[in-house]
Every structure is written in structure tokens, then in C-alpha cells.
Design a protein around this motif. Structure first.
Motif, PDB file in Angstrom:
ATOM      1  N   UNK A 160       0.852  -1.185   0.000  1.00  0.00           N
ATOM      2  CA  UNK A 160       0.000   0.000   0.000  1.00  0.00           C
ATOM      3  C   UNK A 160       0.892   1.240   0.000  1.00  0.00           C
ATOM      4  N   UNK A 161       0.653   2.137  -0.967  1.00  0.00           N
ATOM      5  CA  UNK A 161       1.433   3.361  -1.103  1.00  0.00           C
ATOM      6  C   UNK A 161       0.643   4.543  -0.549  1.00  0.00           C
ATOM      7  N   UNK A 162       1.325   5.433   0.168  1.00  0.00           N
ATOM      8  CA  UNK A 162       0.669   6.653   0.614  1.00  0.00           C
ATOM      9  C   UNK A 162       0.728   7.686  -0.507  1.00  0.00           C
ATOM     10  N   UNK A 179      -3.252  -8.026  -8.606  1.00  0.00           N
ATOM     11  CA  UNK A 179      -4.343  -7.057  -8.528  1.00  0.00           C
ATOM     12  C   UNK A 179      -3.755  -5.675  -8.290  1.00  0.00           C
ATOM     13  N   UNK A 180      -4.204  -4.671  -9.055  1.00  0.00           N
ATOM     14  CA  UNK A 180      -3.683  -3.322  -8.935  1.00  0.00           C
ATOM     15  C   UNK A 180      -4.812  -2.324  -9.177  1.00  0.00           C
ATOM     16  N   UNK A 181      -5.039  -1.416  -8.210  1.00  0.00           N
ATOM     17  CA  UNK A 181      -6.092  -0.417  -8.385  1.00  0.00           C
ATOM     18  C   UNK A 181      -5.518   0.996  -8.564  1.00  0.00           C
ATOM     19  N   UNK A 182      -4.248   1.089  -8.948  1.00  0.00           N
ATOM     20  CA  UNK A 182      -3.595   2.381  -9.145  1.00  0.00           C
ATOM     21  C   UNK A 182      -3.690   2.768 -10.620  1.00  0.00           C
ATOM     22  N   UNK A 183      -4.388   3.846 -10.917  1.00  0.00           N
ATOM     23  CA  UNK A 183      -4.688   4.212 -12.301  1.00  0.00           C
ATOM     24  C   UNK A 183      -3.442   4.497 -13.123  1.00  0.00           C
ATOM     25  N   UNK A 197       2.930  -5.616 -13.474  1.00  0.00           N
ATOM     26  CA  UNK A 197       2.409  -4.259 -13.404  1.00  0.00           C
ATOM     27  C   UNK A 197       3.589  -3.317 -13.218  1.00  0.00           C
ATOM     28  N   UNK A 198       3.502  -2.130 -13.784  1.00  0.00           N
ATOM     29  CA  UNK A 198       4.579  -1.149 -13.643  1.00  0.00           C
ATOM     30  C   UNK A 198       4.014   0.253 -13.784  1.00  0.00           C
ATOM     31  N   UNK A 199       4.737   1.215 -13.214  1.00  0.00           N
ATOM     32  CA  UNK A 199       4.303   2.595 -13.317  1.00  0.00           C
ATOM     33  C   UNK A 199       5.093   3.487 -12.387  1.00  0.00           C
ATOM     34  N   UNK A 218      -0.691  -7.717  -4.629  1.00  0.00           N
ATOM     35  CA  UNK A 218      -1.736  -6.696  -4.565  1.00  0.00           C
ATOM     36  C   UNK A 218      -1.086  -5.335  -4.369  1.00  0.00           C
ATOM     37  N   UNK A 219      -1.404  -4.386  -5.249  1.00  0.00           N
ATOM     38  CA  UNK A 219      -0.875  -3.027  -5.173  1.00  0.00           C
ATOM     39  C   UNK A 219      -2.038  -2.064  -4.991  1.00  0.00           C
ATOM     40  N   UNK A 220      -2.012  -1.267  -3.928  1.00  0.00           N
ATOM     41  CA  UNK A 220      -3.089  -0.311  -3.670  1.00  0.00           C
ATOM     42  C   UNK A 220      -2.493   1.030  -3.265  1.00  0.00           C
TER      43      UNK A 220
END
Length: 232
Positions: A160-162, A179-183, A197-199, A218-220
Motif C-alpha cells: 500500500x502506497x501513501x 491485482x492493482x487499483x492504481x490508475x 504491473x509497472x508505473x 496486490x498493489x493499492x
């Protein structure tokens, strides 16, 4: 340490305080060696890496140390926790869990099957590895000096990223789910083996890499008002 717990916190001054409770088994000795404080059961190495005949040895240790002290903890099944430490720390456990809440220095954590939860990362290099354990991590803030490397062969990895994070991110799994919910991130679940996933968050000055062979990644991203995260 074979069983029990090791709890380490930062002291408010330059002193070191040690408390031992819930003790059983062979004697646990404290000694100084070339300026280092060493805790070990008799006939064991640092904090009790011992053979099968000594698995019943345990103790609950509480230790407070100054901010500049470097730490090394080895255990078999004992739970290890570290709170608010800016110095370098190395934590290793076979089946015990590892909990880190607040760190700005370099952190190296490893388990075979124990779960790991790390929150409040503020900088430095963090390496967290496990064979079958779950890794949960909350990244509080990041910048050019922040490097995070996460790997669990069969366990899950949750990040989880702030909103204050500034880093490039890459994550991949061979046979697990992602799973990734970061646009801002690109995600590929394609037909071929593996998912990734990357960004970038911010300008991408820091770096995070996550990998599993068969676990789920999981990335959130935390809400805008969150200043820190506590994996649960």
C-alpha cells in the motif's frame, strides 16, 4: 531465540535497556563483544540458532536501544518486532513472524514460513524475502534514496502506497494472481505465463520491485488524507 518474542524499540536517550520474561530452557546470557551486545542461549549462536534438541528454549525479550545502534536478530519460531528505528537492522526467522513499524535506515528481513508486516518506511534500502510467508508493506514516503525489494516464492505480497510516495514500481508473478487499483500503472495479465504491473508515483525517484513465483501480488494506494499505513 528459539521461541518466544523479541521486541525492540528506540530509547529516548543514549542508554540501552534489556528486560527478559517468560523464560524457560537453557540459560540465556548477555555479553559484550567488541562493543556489541550479544544475547544467546548456551551452546547457541546469536539469539539462539540451535539444533533440534534445544527447540524448547524460549524467552520474551524487550530491548530499547539508541537511534544509532545497528541490530541483528535471528530466531527459529520467535516473533520479532521493531518499532521506530532509523539505524540498520537485519531480522531473520524460520517460522516466526516479523513486524516492523517505522524505519528510516536499511532493513533486511527474511523468513521461511513466517508472515511479515512492515509499515512506516521513510527511506533507505528495504529487502524483504520469504519462501512461503506473506509480506505486507506500507510505504509512508519515498524519494531518491528509497529502494524496496520484495520477494516471496509461494507467499502473497501486498503493498500500500501513501499519497506522499515518489517512486517507480514494477511487480511480477509467474503463476500467481496480480491485482492493482492504481490508475497510473500499466497491468498485463495476457495469455502468456506470468503477470506484471509497472508505473510511476510522482516523478519516480525511488524504486520498488515485487516478485512472487506462485503467490498473489496486490498493489493499492491509500486515500489522500493518509500519512502512513499499517498492514493488518
Amino acid at each position: 531465540m528459539v521461541g518466544g518474542s523479541v521486541e525492540i524499540t528506540r530509547s529516548r536517550d543514549s542508554t540501552c535497556t534489556l528486560e527478559i520474561a517468560g523464560f524457560c530452557g537453557a540459560p540465556l546470557r548477555a555479553s559484550r563483544n567488541n562493543g556489541s551486545l550479544v544475547l544467546a542461549h548456551d551452546k547457541g549462536s546469536l539469539l539462539g540458532i540451535l539444533d533440534k534438541r534445544t527447540r524448547q528454549r524460549r524467552a520474551d525479550i524487550s530491548l530499547s536501544v539508541p537511534r544509532h545502534v545497528e541490530l541483528k536478530v535471528d530466531s527459529v519460531s520467535a516473533k520479532a518486532s521493531l518499532t521506530d528505528m532509523p539505524a540498520t537492522a537485519q531480522l531473520r526467522s524460520m517460522s516466526g513472524s516479523i513486524l516492523v513499524a517505522g524505519t528510516e535506515g536499511n532493513l533486511n528481513a527474511w523468513t521461511s514460513s513466517g508472515d511479515m508486516a512492515i509499515s512506516g518506511i521513510g527511506g533507505g534500502r528495504t529487502v524483504a524475502q520469504s519462501t512461503r510467508g506473506r509480506i505486507e508493506i506500507g510505504v509512508h514516503r519515498s524519494g531518491p534514496g528509497t529502494v524496496i525489494d520484495l520477494a516471496s516464492k509461494h507467499g502473497d505480497v501486498e503493498v500500500e502506497f501513501s499519497a506522499a510516495c515518489d517512486m517507480s514500481v514494477s511487480a511480477s508473478t509467474l503463476d500467481g494472481d496480480l491485482a492493482c487499483d492504481i490508475e497510473e500503472f500499466s497491468v498485463d495479465g495476457g495469455c502468456r505465463r506470468g503477470k506484471w504491473a509497472s508505473g510511476h508515483l510522482g516523478s519516480g525517484q525511488g524504486m520498488l520491485k515485487a516478485f512472487t513465483a506462485s503467490g498473489r501480488i496486490t498493489l493499492t494506494e491509500a486515500g489522500p488524507s493518509a500519512s502512513s499505513s499499517e498492514p493488518g
